[in-house]
Motif scaffolding. Structure first.
Motif, PDB file in Angstrom:
ATOM      1  N   GLY A 135       0.804  -1.209   0.000  1.00 34.95           N
ATOM      2  CA  GLY A 135       0.000   0.000   0.000  1.00 34.95           C
ATOM      3  C   GLY A 135       0.841   1.265   0.000  1.00 34.95           C
ATOM      4  N   SER A 136       0.749   2.023  -1.092  1.00 33.07           N
ATOM      5  CA  SER A 136       1.506   3.269  -1.258  1.00 33.07           C
ATOM      6  C   SER A 136       0.544   4.451  -1.176  1.00 33.07           C
ATOM      7  CB  SER A 136       2.243   3.262  -2.606  1.00 33.07           C
ATOM      8  OG  SER A 136       2.800   4.525  -2.889  1.00 33.07           O
ATOM      9  N   ILE A 137       0.550   5.155  -0.038  1.00 28.72           N
ATOM     10  CA  ILE A 137      -0.388   6.256   0.207  1.00 28.72           C
ATOM     11  C   ILE A 137       0.129   7.544  -0.425  1.00 28.72           C
ATOM     12  CG2 ILE A 137      -1.446   7.670   2.015  1.00 28.72           C
ATOM     13  CD1 ILE A 137      -1.307   5.184   3.828  1.00 28.72           C
ATOM     14  N   VAL A 138      -0.767   8.277  -1.086  1.00 29.64           N
ATOM     15  CA  VAL A 138      -0.397   9.531  -1.740  1.00 29.64           C
ATOM     16  C   VAL A 138      -0.089  10.587  -0.677  1.00 29.64           C
ATOM     17  CG1 VAL A 138      -1.170  11.380  -3.267  1.00 29.64           C
ATOM     18  CG2 VAL A 138      -1.779   9.001  -3.770  1.00 29.64           C
ATOM     19  N   CYS A 139       1.043  11.260  -0.844  1.00 33.17           N
ATOM     20  CA  CYS A 139       1.475  12.264   0.129  1.00 33.17           C
ATOM     21  C   CYS A 139       2.091  13.458  -0.592  1.00 33.17           C
ATOM     22  CB  CYS A 139       2.476  11.662   1.108  1.00 33.17           C
ATOM     23  SG  CYS A 139       3.974  11.045   0.305  1.00 33.17           S
ATOM     24  N   ARG A 140       2.371  14.498   0.171  1.00 36.23           N
ATOM     25  CA  ARG A 140       3.074  15.667  -0.358  1.00 36.23           C
ATOM     26  C   ARG A 140       4.303  15.919   0.505  1.00 36.23           C
ATOM     27  NH1 ARG A 140      -0.655  17.885   3.150  1.00 36.23           N
ATOM     28  NH2 ARG A 140       0.010  19.723   4.334  1.00 36.23           N
ATOM     29  N   ARG A 141       5.297  16.543  -0.078  1.00 30.72           N
ATOM     30  CA  ARG A 141       6.500  16.882   0.670  1.00 30.72           C
ATOM     31  C   ARG A 141       6.294  18.198   1.415  1.00 30.72           C
ATOM     32  NH1 ARG A 141      11.844  19.616  -1.624  1.00 30.72           N
ATOM     33  NH2 ARG A 141      12.912  19.892   0.361  1.00 30.72           N
ATOM     34  N   VAL A 142       6.537  18.186   2.722  1.00 31.26           N
ATOM     35  CA  VAL A 142       6.516  19.398   3.547  1.00 31.26           C
ATOM     36  C   VAL A 142       7.857  19.461   4.257  1.00 31.26           C
ATOM     37  CG1 VAL A 142       5.343  20.649   5.376  1.00 31.26           C
ATOM     38  CG2 VAL A 142       4.029  19.135   3.886  1.00 31.26           C
ATOM     39  N   LEU A 183       3.995  10.460  -4.579  1.00 36.76           N
ATOM     40  CA  LEU A 183       4.369  11.846  -4.272  1.00 36.76           C
ATOM     41  C   LEU A 183       3.638  12.831  -5.180  1.00 36.76           C
ATOM     42  CD1 LEU A 183       6.322  13.604  -2.549  1.00 36.76           C
ATOM     43  CD2 LEU A 183       7.955  13.405  -4.454  1.00 36.76           C
ATOM     44  N   LEU A 184       2.918  13.773  -4.557  1.00 39.03           N
ATOM     45  CA  LEU A 184       2.300  14.871  -5.302  1.00 39.03           C
ATOM     46  C   LEU A 184       3.379  15.841  -5.769  1.00 39.03           C
ATOM     47  CD1 LEU A 184      -0.755  15.508  -2.978  1.00 39.03           C
ATOM     48  CD2 LEU A 184      -0.938  15.201  -5.459  1.00 39.03           C
ATOM     49  N   THR A 185       3.399  16.129  -7.078  1.00 37.26           N
ATOM     50  CA  THR A 185       4.344  17.089  -7.654  1.00 37.26           C
ATOM     51  C   THR A 185       3.554  18.042  -8.546  1.00 37.26           C
ATOM     52  OG1 THR A 185       4.852  15.955  -9.749  1.00 37.26           O
ATOM     53  CG2 THR A 185       5.998  15.164  -7.772  1.00 37.26           C
ATOM     54  N   PRO A 186       4.159  19.141  -8.987  1.00 35.28           N
ATOM     55  CA  PRO A 186       3.430  20.074  -9.860  1.00 35.28           C
ATOM     56  C   PRO A 186       2.936  19.435 -11.152  1.00 35.28           C
ATOM     57  CG  PRO A 186       5.366  21.141  -8.943  1.00 35.28           C
ATOM     58  CD  PRO A 186       5.464  19.697  -8.566  1.00 35.28           C
ATOM     59  N   GLY A 203      10.572   1.302 -12.018  1.00 34.34           N
ATOM     60  CA  GLY A 203      10.075   2.283 -12.978  1.00 34.34           C
ATOM     61  C   GLY A 203       9.281   3.363 -12.267  1.00 34.34           C
ATOM     62  N   GLN A 204       8.645   4.257 -13.048  1.00 28.39           N
ATOM     63  CA  GLN A 204       7.864   5.347 -12.467  1.00 28.39           C
ATOM     64  C   GLN A 204       6.578   5.569 -13.256  1.00 28.39           C
ATOM     65  OE1 GLN A 204      10.107   8.923 -11.322  1.00 28.39           O
ATOM     66  NE2 GLN A 204      12.040   7.810 -11.612  1.00 28.39           N
ATOM     67  N   PHE A 205       5.494   5.839 -12.532  1.00 27.60           N
ATOM     68  CA  PHE A 205       4.203   6.219 -13.105  1.00 27.60           C
ATOM     69  C   PHE A 205       3.933   7.683 -12.806  1.00 27.60           C
ATOM     70  CE2 PHE A 205       2.961   1.642 -12.321  1.00 27.60           C
ATOM     71  CZ  PHE A 205       2.773   1.300 -13.655  1.00 27.60           C
ATOM     72  N   LEU A 206       3.128   8.320 -13.668  1.00 31.08           N
ATOM     73  CA  LEU A 206       2.615   9.667 -13.415  1.00 31.08           C
ATOM     74  C   LEU A 206       1.095   9.630 -13.512  1.00 31.08           C
ATOM     75  CD1 LEU A 206       3.453  12.684 -12.936  1.00 31.08           C
ATOM     76  CD2 LEU A 206       3.137  13.002 -15.408  1.00 31.08           C
ATOM     77  N   PHE A 207       0.429   9.950 -12.390  1.00 26.22           N
ATOM     78  CA  PHE A 207      -1.027   9.998 -12.339  1.00 26.22           C
ATOM     79  C   PHE A 207      -1.488  11.446 -12.179  1.00 26.22           C
ATOM     80  CE2 PHE A 207      -0.040   5.695 -10.979  1.00 26.22           C
ATOM     81  CZ  PHE A 207      -0.998   4.934 -11.655  1.00 26.22           C
ATOM     82  N   SER A 208      -2.749  11.701 -12.506  1.00 25.35           N
ATOM     83  CA  SER A 208      -3.317  13.042 -12.417  1.00 25.35           C
ATOM     84  C   SER A 208      -3.446  13.489 -10.960  1.00 25.35           C
ATOM     85  CB  SER A 208      -4.692  13.068 -13.085  1.00 25.35           C
ATOM     86  OG  SER A 208      -5.391  14.261 -12.772  1.00 25.35           O
ATOM     87  N   ASN A 209      -3.071  14.736 -10.680  1.00 23.36           N
ATOM     88  CA  ASN A 209      -3.246  15.292  -9.341  1.00 23.36           C
ATOM     89  C   ASN A 209      -4.722  15.427  -8.969  1.00 23.36           C
ATOM     90  OD1 ASN A 209      -0.582  15.583  -8.550  1.00 23.36           O
ATOM     91  ND2 ASN A 209      -0.387  17.653  -9.358  1.00 23.36           N
ATOM     92  N   ASP A 219      -6.767   8.151 -10.122  1.00 22.96           N
ATOM     93  CA  ASP A 219      -6.963   6.888 -10.831  1.00 22.96           C
ATOM     94  C   ASP A 219      -6.753   7.037 -12.333  1.00 22.96           C
ATOM     95  OD1 ASP A 219      -9.212   8.526 -10.994  1.00 22.96           O
ATOM     96  OD2 ASP A 219     -10.605   6.841 -11.166  1.00 22.96           O
ATOM     97  N   ARG A 220      -6.307   8.221 -12.778  1.00 29.39           N
ATOM     98  CA  ARG A 220      -6.069   8.443 -14.212  1.00 29.39           C
ATOM     99  C   ARG A 220      -4.570   8.499 -14.486  1.00 29.39           C
ATOM    100  NH1 ARG A 220      -5.609  12.920 -17.659  1.00 29.39           N
ATOM    101  NH2 ARG A 220      -6.182  14.393 -15.998  1.00 29.39           N
ATOM    102  N   LEU A 221      -4.085   7.532 -15.253  1.00 30.66           N
ATOM    103  CA  LEU A 221      -2.666   7.468 -15.616  1.00 30.66           C
ATOM    104  C   LEU A 221      -2.375   8.440 -16.751  1.00 30.66           C
ATOM    105  CD1 LEU A 221       0.082   5.993 -15.247  1.00 30.66           C
ATOM    106  CD2 LEU A 221      -0.701   4.359 -16.990  1.00 30.66           C
ATOM    107  N   ILE A 222      -1.356   9.276 -16.542  1.00 31.56           N
ATOM    108  CA  ILE A 222      -0.956  10.253 -17.561  1.00 31.56           C
ATOM    109  C   ILE A 222       0.219   9.751 -18.382  1.00 31.56           C
ATOM    110  CG2 ILE A 222      -0.063  12.584 -17.940  1.00 31.56           C
ATOM    111  CD1 ILE A 222      -1.427  13.427 -15.351  1.00 31.56           C
TER     112      ILE A 222
END
Length: 361
Positions: free
Chosen positions: A188-195, A262-265, A293-299, A303-306
């Protein structure tokens, strides 16, 4: 013209994966220091179920979580003993570092199978593969795998200090009443942001999000409280797939989340582990190889893969990554910001722990 077209195609195919601007990296392995954590035969633990003393990290240490706390890196790692019948019983250890490569261990595990309500799920395979995020109020949430020798089940625990943990049970316990307890689930990989140096779990559209699974498909779940999770499903009640395997690629056989997403711009970056199929996947890698590897999903819609990396950015190429309990494995599970770098810790051949790093952008 034909030769020019072939040349252009060759150049495109040879572009390094980190040229995709959203990717985190490039990463550099700390070969001079690796592996940074290895098994230790002198660590003992009075096991409450066996009623005997075991050398709890004598066999293998691997697949760690990581957190930056009080100016140190805390490594929360999986350790196996020599007596559990399923390749050793797994428990969770804790070690700290002020430079990212030299670690001081606590002498005993901080989370382990016990005579509690989780014993039927955790014994005697154990507690495996932790991933940890922080809450806005400074608490820690761990997702981990409970393994009873038959099924893997994703579970949740919390802690105020990374040393004292409270178990909350199965992450998907309320998902399928009367049957959810038998849902095979992991990672389980929980979505987070860097602070600053913290990675803080963050709601999107009033929900927490978590990528999970270890199949040819990747899944996602949502939660209101970080404890009770509900996988997204389709109209027929089957699990909604958010990414799939690729023929001819290193991730043909398994897609498995790595560190907290990780949430990024540019979107949500999920570093993941791909398992190769020697026949249908990347024929340049041995069968069963784990590469990253790496995935990029919509902020806005997790659930939408970019996009996704064209190939792996890291693979087993060092002796301790190639040979071990399971050969040809670099399994990423934690990444933290510390002293101007991203520190990415990973299990090597299911036997040791190593680190690679990238510039902190």
């Amino acid at each position: 013209m034909k030769s020019v077209s072939l040349l252009l195609l060759t150049l495109l195919l040879s572009v390094p994966t980190y040229c995709q601007s959203w990717l985190i990296g490039p990463f550099r392995k700390h070969n001079a220091a690796n592996p940074v954590l290895t098994p230790l035969t002198t660590s003992t633990f009075d096991d409450p179920i066996r009623n005997e003393t075991v050398t709890w990290e004598a066999k293998d240490v691997f697949n760690p979580a990581a957190v930056v706390r009080n100016g140190k890196i805390y490594l929360i790692y999986r350790a196996e003993d020599l007596v559990g019948k399923y390749n050793g019983t797994s428990r969770i250890g804790l070690a700290t570092s002020t430079d990212g490569v030299h670690f001081k261990r606590m002498p005993q595990p901080v989370l382990y199978p016990d005579n509690d309500f989780m014993k039927k799920y955790e014994w005697e395979g154990g507690i495996e593969d932790p991933r940890v995020v922080e809450t806005t109020d400074g608490q820690y949430v761990m997702t981990y795998t409970a393994y009873d020798g038959d099924k893997a089940r994703l579970c949740v625990a919390t802690s105020p200090d990374l040393q004292h943990w409270t178990k909350y049970g199965l992450a998907f316990n309320n998902f399928i009443r009367g049957g959810g307890q038998d849902l095979w689930s992991k990672s389980g990989s929980i979505v987070c942001r860097r602070v600053g140096s913290r990675l803080v779990a963050t709601k999107i559209s009033d929900k927490y999000w978590m990528y999970w699974g270890d199949q040819q498909q990747l899944f996602v779940a949502v939660s209101d409280d970080l404890i009770n999770w509900y996988p997204l499903t389709k109209g027929d009640k089957s699990l909604k797939t958010v990414a799939e395997y690729r023929p001819g690629s290193f991730d043909y056989r398994v897609l498995e989340p790595g560190p907290p997403a990780l949430l990024t711009p540019k979107g949500i970056v999920l570093i993941y582990n791909g398992m190769n199929d020697g026949k249908n996947g990347d024929t340049n890698l041995p069968d069963g190889t784990y590469a990253a590897g790496q995935f990029l999903f919509s902020n806005d819609a997790p659930d939408r893969l970019i996009d996704r990396s064209k190939s792996y950015f890291m693979k087993p190429d060092q002796p301790y990554e190639i040979t071990g309990q399971v050969n040809n494995v670099t399994f990423v599970e934690s990444m933290v910001p510390y002293r101007g770098l991203w520190w990415l810790y990973y299990g090597t051949a299911d036997s040791k722990i190593a680190v690679t790093s990238a510039p902190l952008k």
